[in-house]
Each structure stands twice: as C-alpha cells, then as structure tokens.
Design a protein around this motif. Structure first.
Motif, PDB file in Angstrom:
ATOM      1  N   VAL A 144       0.823  -1.261  -0.065  1.00  0.00           N
ATOM      2  CA  VAL A 144       0.026  -0.161   0.167  1.00  0.00           C
ATOM      3  C   VAL A 144       0.949   1.211  -0.248  1.00  0.00           C
ATOM      4  N   PHE A 145       0.711   2.246  -0.936  1.00  0.00           N
ATOM      5  CA  PHE A 145       1.489   3.446  -0.681  1.00  0.00           C
ATOM      6  C   PHE A 145       0.749   4.594  -0.393  1.00  0.00           C
ATOM      7  N   THR A 146       1.206   5.521   0.451  1.00  0.00           N
ATOM      8  CA  THR A 146       0.710   6.553   0.963  1.00  0.00           C
ATOM      9  C   THR A 146       1.046   7.817   0.298  1.00  0.00           C
ATOM     10  N   ALA A 147      -0.105   8.512   0.086  1.00  0.00           N
ATOM     11  CA  ALA A 147      -0.282   9.739  -0.495  1.00  0.00           C
ATOM     12  C   ALA A 147      -0.736  10.770   0.129  1.00  0.00           C
ATOM     13  N   CYS A 148      -0.321  11.909   0.543  1.00  0.00           N
ATOM     14  CA  CYS A 148      -0.515  12.998   1.639  1.00  0.00           C
ATOM     15  C   CYS A 148      -1.058  14.188   0.950  1.00  0.00           C
ATOM     16  N   PRO A 149      -2.313  14.824   0.943  1.00  0.00           N
ATOM     17  CA  PRO A 149      -2.776  15.958   0.595  1.00  0.00           C
ATOM     18  C   PRO A 149      -1.870  16.897   1.564  1.00  0.00           C
ATOM     19  N   THR A 150      -1.812  18.033   1.145  1.00  0.00           N
ATOM     20  CA  THR A 150      -1.342  19.119   2.160  1.00  0.00           C
ATOM     21  C   THR A 150      -2.306  20.033   2.710  1.00  0.00           C
ATOM     22  N   SER A 151      -2.555  19.984   3.986  1.00  0.00           N
ATOM     23  CA  SER A 151      -3.610  20.764   4.662  1.00  0.00           C
ATOM     24  C   SER A 151      -3.275  21.906   4.654  1.00  0.00           C
ATOM     25  N   PRO A 152      -3.998  23.015   4.235  1.00  0.00           N
ATOM     26  CA  PRO A 152      -5.720  22.815   4.105  1.00  0.00           C
ATOM     27  C   PRO A 152      -5.778  22.748   2.635  1.00  0.00           C
ATOM     28  N   LEU A 153      -6.461  21.893   2.231  1.00  0.00           N
ATOM     29  CA  LEU A 153      -6.952  21.642   0.945  1.00  0.00           C
ATOM     30  C   LEU A 153      -6.071  21.689  -0.282  1.00  0.00           C
ATOM     31  N   LYS A 154      -4.809  21.117  -0.320  1.00  0.00           N
ATOM     32  CA  LYS A 154      -4.231  21.361  -1.309  1.00  0.00           C
ATOM     33  C   LYS A 154      -3.460  19.996  -1.712  1.00  0.00           C
ATOM     34  N   TRP A 155      -3.044  19.811  -3.115  1.00  0.00           N
ATOM     35  CA  TRP A 155      -2.208  18.616  -3.314  1.00  0.00           C
ATOM     36  C   TRP A 155      -0.910  19.113  -3.940  1.00  0.00           C
ATOM     37  N   GLY A 156       0.220  18.648  -3.495  1.00  0.00           N
ATOM     38  CA  GLY A 156       1.308  18.968  -3.991  1.00  0.00           C
ATOM     39  C   GLY A 156       1.784  18.183  -5.234  1.00  0.00           C
ATOM     40  N   ASP A 157       2.660  18.669  -5.877  1.00  0.00           N
ATOM     41  CA  ASP A 157       3.100  17.815  -7.347  1.00  0.00           C
ATOM     42  C   ASP A 157       3.393  16.633  -6.997  1.00  0.00           C
ATOM     43  N   VAL A 158       4.256  16.344  -6.152  1.00  0.00           N
ATOM     44  CA  VAL A 158       4.905  14.824  -5.783  1.00  0.00           C
ATOM     45  C   VAL A 158       3.804  13.987  -5.537  1.00  0.00           C
ATOM     46  N   SER A 159       2.866  14.403  -4.323  1.00  0.00           N
ATOM     47  CA  SER A 159       1.963  13.358  -3.679  1.00  0.00           C
ATOM     48  C   SER A 159       0.947  13.237  -4.844  1.00  0.00           C
ATOM     49  N   SER A 160       0.423  14.439  -5.481  1.00  0.00           N
ATOM     50  CA  SER A 160      -0.402  13.984  -6.547  1.00  0.00           C
ATOM     51  C   SER A 160      -0.283  13.049  -7.444  1.00  0.00           C
ATOM     52  N   GLN A 161       1.289  13.235  -7.930  1.00  0.00           N
ATOM     53  CA  GLN A 161       1.754  12.588  -9.077  1.00  0.00           C
ATOM     54  C   GLN A 161       1.676  10.934  -8.329  1.00  0.00           C
ATOM     55  N   ASN A 162       2.104  10.910  -7.331  1.00  0.00           N
ATOM     56  CA  ASN A 162       2.096   9.185  -6.732  1.00  0.00           C
ATOM     57  C   ASN A 162       0.732   8.785  -6.779  1.00  0.00           C
ATOM     58  N   LEU A 163       0.016   9.524  -6.350  1.00  0.00           N
ATOM     59  CA  LEU A 163      -1.699   9.063  -6.277  1.00  0.00           C
ATOM     60  C   LEU A 163      -1.834   8.642  -7.866  1.00  0.00           C
ATOM     61  N   THR A 164      -1.795   9.450  -8.804  1.00  0.00           N
ATOM     62  CA  THR A 164      -2.024   8.696  -9.967  1.00  0.00           C
ATOM     63  C   THR A 164      -1.319   7.729 -10.452  1.00  0.00           C
ATOM     64  N   ASP A 165       0.226   7.735 -10.282  1.00  0.00           N
ATOM     65  CA  ASP A 165       0.986   6.834 -10.579  1.00  0.00           C
ATOM     66  C   ASP A 165       0.454   5.240 -10.063  1.00  0.00           C
ATOM     67  N   CYS A 166       0.032   5.290  -8.869  1.00  0.00           N
ATOM     68  CA  CYS A 166      -0.458   4.329  -8.339  1.00  0.00           C
ATOM     69  C   CYS A 166      -1.717   3.737  -8.907  1.00  0.00           C
TER      70      CYS A 166
END
Ligand code: B12
Lengths: 486, 209
Positions: free
Chosen positions: A197-219
C-alpha cells in the motif's frame, strides 16, 4: 457480538459529508500539477482564473465514490492472504518513516543504518499480531536520492509480509513499482494480489502538492492500493473543534478519492489519515492525545459510511522512551482503534510523535495488538448452555483444570501474551532475574533476530531485486550498496 | 512614561487597534521612535516572551501580541529608518530544496516578525543558491533553514558551506531547525545556532545578532 465504539451519529456523519462536499464545490482544492488539473477539467471539474484551483461537483464526487472497492486484500510474497480490509476487520502495521532510531544500549536516538533496518525486518517478519511491514525508518548510509526505494528493497528482500510504503520523490515510483512486479512475477499478478500500500498525502488545508498528487495517479495507473493520509492539525491548520477538523479531513480525503478514481476507476483505497490536535503549549502534534484518537475513530466511521476500508495513525506515542506514557498511549490508541474497526492500524514501534522508531517498543506493541485482537472476538458462548453439566463436574471435581471443556476452549478463550508481559508472582519474578519491561523487550528483540530464517524468495527473484537496486544506486552515483548480513 | 506603558499593556493584551492608535499619538507627541520601540513595543513583547516560556500563556496569545507589535512597528518603521536607527535584524527564512514541509517554518516566521525582526520568507522547496544570493543582496543578519526529511536535511550543510564561501568574514549567521535536526547536527553542519521551536528560535537569534 463484536464489541464496537461509535463517536458519531448517522445524521452527524451525513452533515459532515455534506459540508465537506460543499467546500470541495464552492472553495475548491489547490492542485499543483497542471497535467492532473487539465484531466480533472475534462472529468467535469471547474477551473477558474487560478489555473491550479479545482472546484469539484457533487456529480464527480459521487461518480468516484461509486467505483471505490468496498474491500480489498493484501497477500504476502508467496501469494497467501495476510490482510482482508473489509467490514470491521483490523490489521496492524508498524508506524512508518521515522527520522530517528532509539538505540537500546544508550537509550539515545541515532540515525538509522542498513543493519538496523535489516534487524527491524527480521523482527516484524515474525510478529504474530502485526500483519504487514511498513518502511518504518530511513537508513542513512545510502544516498538520499534513493533512500525511499532502498528501504522497500530491504523489506522485500528479508520478509514476505506485504509492505506499507511511500515515495519521497515522483521519480522513485518507477523502481519501487518494479520491485513489486519482480516479486509478484507480473503487472497483472500484482494487480490481482497486491503486495503493498502506498501513502499519498494531501497538504492541509485543501491542497495537493505535485509529488503526492503524482504518486496518487501513478499508483492508480498500476492499481496499487493507496492510503490517503491527510494531516489536519486541529486549532492550527484546521478548525479547533473535532467536528470542524472532521469536515476538513473528509473534504481532503474525498479530493484524493476523485483524483485516484478518475485516473483508474476501481483502484483500491484506504480512507486514511494522520490528523492530530495541535498542542499550542509545545508547538507539537500529539498522536497520543485523546482528541487525536477520537478524530481518527470518527473519520473511520465516515469512511465506513461511504463504504471504503479505513486506515489511521493510532496506537503510537509521543513519549521518548518505552515508559508508562508509551504504554498508556499505545494501549489506549490500539484499544479504541480495534473497537472502532479501523482496518489498517499504523503505529506499533513508533514514538516521539512520528519521529522515532524503537525495536523494543515494536515487540511490546505487538503484545498490545495481541490483546486487542482477542478483545474484539468478544464474548461468545461456547458449549456454555445448558450450564448444569459443566457445573456438576466443577462441584464434583472441585476444579476444571483438566476438564474437556477447558481443554477444548482454553487456547481460544484466553490470550497468552509473550514473555514481555510479566504475570509471575513477585518471588518468581525475582528468581527469574527481576527484569524490567525494557530488558524483557530487548531479550525478545535479540531472540527474534537470532531465530530469523526466511527463504521466501527464489534465488532468481532475489538476484533480480538486487540487480534493480544496484542499477538505481548507480544512476544516483553510488557504486555499491552497504554490506548486508544474511 | 504612562503612554508607553499603555502601549506595552495593550500589546500584551493583543489589542492591535489600541496599539496602532497609541503609537500614532506617541509619534504626534514627539516621543522618539527609539523610545516607543524600546519602552513600549519591545517592553511588552519581552514580557509576553517570558510568560510564554513559563507556560503562563499559550501560542495564540503570543501571536495576538505579535500582531499588535506589527501594528505599532509599521508606524515607527519609516521614522526609525529616517533616524538611521538599526532594526532588530533581517532574517532570510525558508525550507530547503526537495522539502515541502513549511508549517513549522511559517510559525518561526510569524513569531520572528512578531518579535520585531524583518523576515524575508523564501517559502518551501527553495534552491540552495537562492538562500545565499538573497542573504548577500539583502545584507541579512541571519539565514534560517528548515528541513523535515532525513533526505533533505543534508542540503542545509551544503547551503551553510556555500554561504561561508560567499561571506568568509561570517557576517551572516545561520540557524537551522526542523524535526530531524538536533544541536549535534547543527554543530556538525557548522551552523551558528539551532532551535527546537519558534520561541526558542527568537532566543537563539537574539544571541546571534
Ligand atoms: C504535516 C506533515 C506533512 C505535511 C506538510 C504540510 C506542510 N505544509 O508543511 C505533508 C502532508 C505535505 C507531508 C508530506 C510528506 N511527509 Co510529512 N510530516 C508532517 C508531520 C506529521 C508534521 C510536521 C509539522 O508540521 N509539525 C508541526 C510543526 C509546528 O513542527 P515542526 O515542523 O517540527 O517545526 C517546529 C520545529 O521543528 C522548529 N523549526 C522548524 N523549522 C525551523 C527552522 C528554523 C530556522 C528554526 C530555528 C526552527 C525550526 O520550530 C517549529 C515550530 O515549533 C511530520 C511528523 C511530525 N510529527 O513531525 C511528518 C514527517 C516529517 N513527514 C514525513 C514524510 C515521510 C513525508 C512524505 C515523504 C510522505 C509521502 N510519502 O508523501 C511527504 C514529503 C514531501 C516532501 N518532499 O517534502 C516523515 C519524515 C520521514 C523522514 N525520515 O524523513 C515524518 C516524520 C512523518 C513520518 N514518520 O512518516 N508531511
């Protein structure tokens, strides 16, 4: 009956979700990933002047929620099921990505090395109540650029248990995915039987950084399960009230679900998080705070209401040693998590917020986990009715030590903790060395390391893994890897 | 002086409107900007700092006081500059390349501003050169670096050496912080100071300037 606790009523859950959706639609989410933003626009989201601000619609949120699997499983490297994330099933996994390592001898922190990581994997491989591994800390004797993939490599090399992990950069995903494919045999087999299971972390409040959003889509592209882990801090970067923080948590998590399901409908997701209250006295995020645990249990109820399996960082402690505070916070967290039915409980071994890992604490926490796993089996009658015959036997024999009923049910009715939990009489305890809990935990660590044996990988797979890792190291300018004991 | 005491009092209560108003009156009455700063604003924030350290008040109280401090400071700043009275000091702050953790760094920034320092916040994921260039161009007193990942912490070492090369006399001091950083690491990297939290950062920076 399985015992459960609940913090939220159905109507409060519905209200929180409705407010969260409102926020997603009216205030939007900032996504620092132009490619993803344009895909979201095609999917039906609204983009305004600010090209990174994405406004969701109820329709796309509902569409995403429909395609999230209601359950999924993890399998070890041999293909046996280890985790079944569904209903109120619970599984434990060690806390992940500590910065420091607590050295037993000095009881001081140090920077972890390859040899510490290997000892960790050898131990977690054998812990009965901890279903999966996590990439628990970062060995510092390799280059930073591939430290994230290196720990996954060591985990896969030394243990067959599935791994909860994550990348530190967008580039690392490729080699980490290749490790998993190598162990499983093919992309299709990996999709069929997830190993990680991979972890993907949005940045509070209400933001997705480039790396984590990329991870989320790659997974998502490889159907690799993801736990969405947002970290609102109540009173600081989220509302001070637990309800307000739950609204934010729901909005951030839902935004991740939309990104993932848009990329590949059906990608398995854990509705997760690592929220905390913010302690304004110390400027810290206490994981052992009772309110932190309440937020965790409550968002788990929201996840379940939405029909998605859940995860939380709970059953860990802010203490700096394996002391009474650690015992209190782990025990309380694990108990609440178990009673709430949080499907993947991340925490064992972790202390000092999420900053320090201890092997002694890991084996201690394994005992905590064992107790809670017994507890949730609840109280079930087993050959107890009618009661007359058993009580006739008791009155005749004056004990039930060797009764058939006892022999049949002893091992399942009573949980037997390991040597760390002391239940000897005082005299026997003295006779056996008057050990402290920390000493017993350390003996257990040493025993497990020495008794480790694993041949879960074929020679061919092992070679290929090592080959992949060495290639990756070379591309980052490191010619050879630190020595590894067998 | 009564008026300056009042400024200090209202600042401690976090009443930025009152501090703004009274600072304006003090200026009109011809009290020197240096006196307003020292005996009004800084006197008040000093008491706040002590109470915070003794756990008598909490972070939000400090932030409110800091906001009130700003309200006063903004008015006397042009006068201080006119009289060539040096400010408290200029700090270049940021999170190093590869690291997006900025919550702790932001808190340090807010507190420093509140304490009267000039803060140039470069943000997160900042290129090493940018720290060094900005510090030189802006004639900063201190560069403050933040890192929260094991893997990005070593970048701080690189920045400190780059800075030493460009500023061999050591006029620009360095302070580092973030979850993986310890005093030992700060020493090893050659940083001038380390702070474990925002309040501590103010104490340490005071010693540097
Ligand atoms: C919030 C958080 C995030 C948020 C950050 C949001 C933001 N805008 O900053 C998000 C979700 C984005 C995030 C992302 C990631 N994170 Co993170 N994160 C945290 C968390 C939980 C809290 C950090 C925090 O804000 N604390 C509160 C503030 C107030 O405290 P602070 O930062 O320590 O700052 C104080 C002091 O350190 C000091 N200080 C700080 N900076 C400075 C600077 C100066 C000059 C001075 C004097 C003092 C000073 O003063 C501050 C105020 O008191 C920590 C764990 C923890 N409890 O520390 C993990 C943690 C740091 N993250 C971690 C990880 C692994 C990640 C990810 C790689 C996860 C992933 N796979 O995506 C990514 C990294 C992305 C990247 N490349 O940077 C790991 C680090 C592991 C390691 N060994 O390096 C940690 C330890 C958690 C864990 N165990 O997994 N994270």
């Amino acid at each position: 009956m399985r015992p459960t606790v609940k913090f939220l009523s159905k109507s409060l859950i519905e209200q929180i979700i409705s407010e969260a959706k409102d926020i997603l639609c009216k205030l939007g989410v900032k996504i620092e990933n132009p490619e993803l933003v344009s895909k979201l626009a095609d999917y039906g989201a609204r983009i305004e002047n600010d090209a990174s601000k994405v406004f969701f619609t109820n329709e796309i949120i509902e569409r995403a929620l429909k395609s999230v699997p209601k359950s999924f499983q993890l399998f070890d490297s041999s293909g046996n099921e280890t985790n079944n994330f569904s209903g109120n099933n619970i599984h434990y996994t060690p806390g992940s990505s500590a910065i420091n390592f607590l050295d037993y001898e000095s009881q001081d922190i140090k920077q972890p090395l390859t040899k510490d990581y290997i000892r960790y994997v050898k131990i977690v491989d054998q812990l009965k109540y901890i279903a999966s591994q996590s990439t628990a800390f970062i060995p510092t004797d390799v280059q930073d650029k591939f430290a994230d993939s290196y720990r996954l490599f060591l985990s896969l090399l030394y243990s067959g248990k599935p791994v909860v992990t994550g990348t530190f950069t967008a580039e690392s995903f490729e080699v980490m995915k290749n490790f998993l494919v190598t162990v499983r045999g093919s992309k299709e087999a990996l999709k069929e039987k997830p190993l990680s299971v991979f972890t993907a972390c949005p940045t509070s409040p209400l933001k997705w950084g480039d790396v984590s959003s990329q991870n989320l889509t790659d997974c998502a592209r490889y159907s690799i399960p993801v736990e969405i882990v947002c970290m609102p801090m109540a009173g600081f970067i989220s509302p001070v009230t637990l309800t307000g923080t739950l609204i934010q948590h729901t909005a951030e998590t839902l935004s991740g679900i939309v990104i993932s399901q848009m990329t590949n409908p059906g990608t398995p997701i854990l509705y997760g998080g690592s929220p905390a209250i913010f302690d304004i006295r110390y400027e810290t995020t206490p994981m052992g705070a009772v309110e932190t645990m309440m937020i965790d249990c409550a968002y788990n109820e929201i996840g379940k209401y939405l029909g998605i399996p859940t995860q939380a960082y709970i059953a860990l402690s802010d203490s700096k040693f394996l002391d009474a505070q650690a015992g209190l916070e782990d025990g309380m967290g694990a108990t609440l998590a178990a009673l709430s039915g949080i499907n993947n409980i991340s925490g064992p071994g972790m202390m000092d917020f999420e900053n320090c890992f201890s092997l002694e604490k890991l084996v201690f926490d394994n005992e905590v986990c064992g107790k809670t796993l017994r507890m949730i089996k609840g109280i079930e009658p087993k050959d107890d009715f009618p009661a007359i015959s058993l009580f006739t036997e008791l009155l005749e024999e004056e004990h039930l030590l060797i009764s058939k009923h006892t022999r049949k049910h002893l091992r399942t009715e009573h949980h037997f903790p390991g040597s760390i939990i002391n239940r000897a009489s005082r005299s026997r305890w003295i006779e056996e060395g008057s050990t402290t809990l920390l000493q017993r935990a350390h003996s257990e660590v040493e025993r497990l390391v020495s008794e480790y044996s694993s041949s879960h990988l074929t020679d061919e797979v092992r070679k290929e893994l090592i080959n992949l890792m060495e290639q990756e190291a070379k591309t980052h300018g490191q010619g050879s890897l630190p020595e590894r004991e067998v | 002086m009564e008026l300056l005491n009042q400024i200090s009092e209202y600042l401690q209560q976090g009443d930025d409107e009152k501090v703004f108003e009274l600072t304006g009156i003090a200026i009109k009455e011809g009290i020197s900007p240096k006196e307003i700063l020292d005996d009004g604003l800084l006197a008040g924030i000093g008491i706040i700092g002590k109470q915070f350290k003794n756990h008598e008040i909490f972070l939000p109280d400090v932030l409110l006081a800091a906001k009130a401090m700003q309200a006063g400071l903004n008015q006397i700043k042009p006068l201080l500059e006119r009289d060539k009275i040096p400010g408290m000091g200029k700090i270049v702050l940021g999170t190093v390349k590869g690291d997006v953790h900025d919550i702790g760094k932001n808190l340090v920034g807010i507190m420093l501003k509140g304490a009267g320092y000039d803060v140039i916040d470069l943000g997160k994921d900042v290129a090493s050169e940018q720290f060094v260039e900005t510090a030189i161009i802006e004639k900063a007193n201190v560069v403050g670096l933040s890192a929260l990942l094991t893997t990005t912490m070593p970048v701080m070492k690189e920045i400190i050496s780059m800075l030493k090369e460009k500023d061999p006399e050591g006029n620009i001091k360095t302070i580092i912080g973030g979850a993986p950083v310890t005093k030992n690491i700060a020493d090893e990297y050659g940083a001038d100071a380390y702070a474990f939290d925002a309040a501590n950062a103010i104490d340490q920076i005071k010693l540097l300037i």
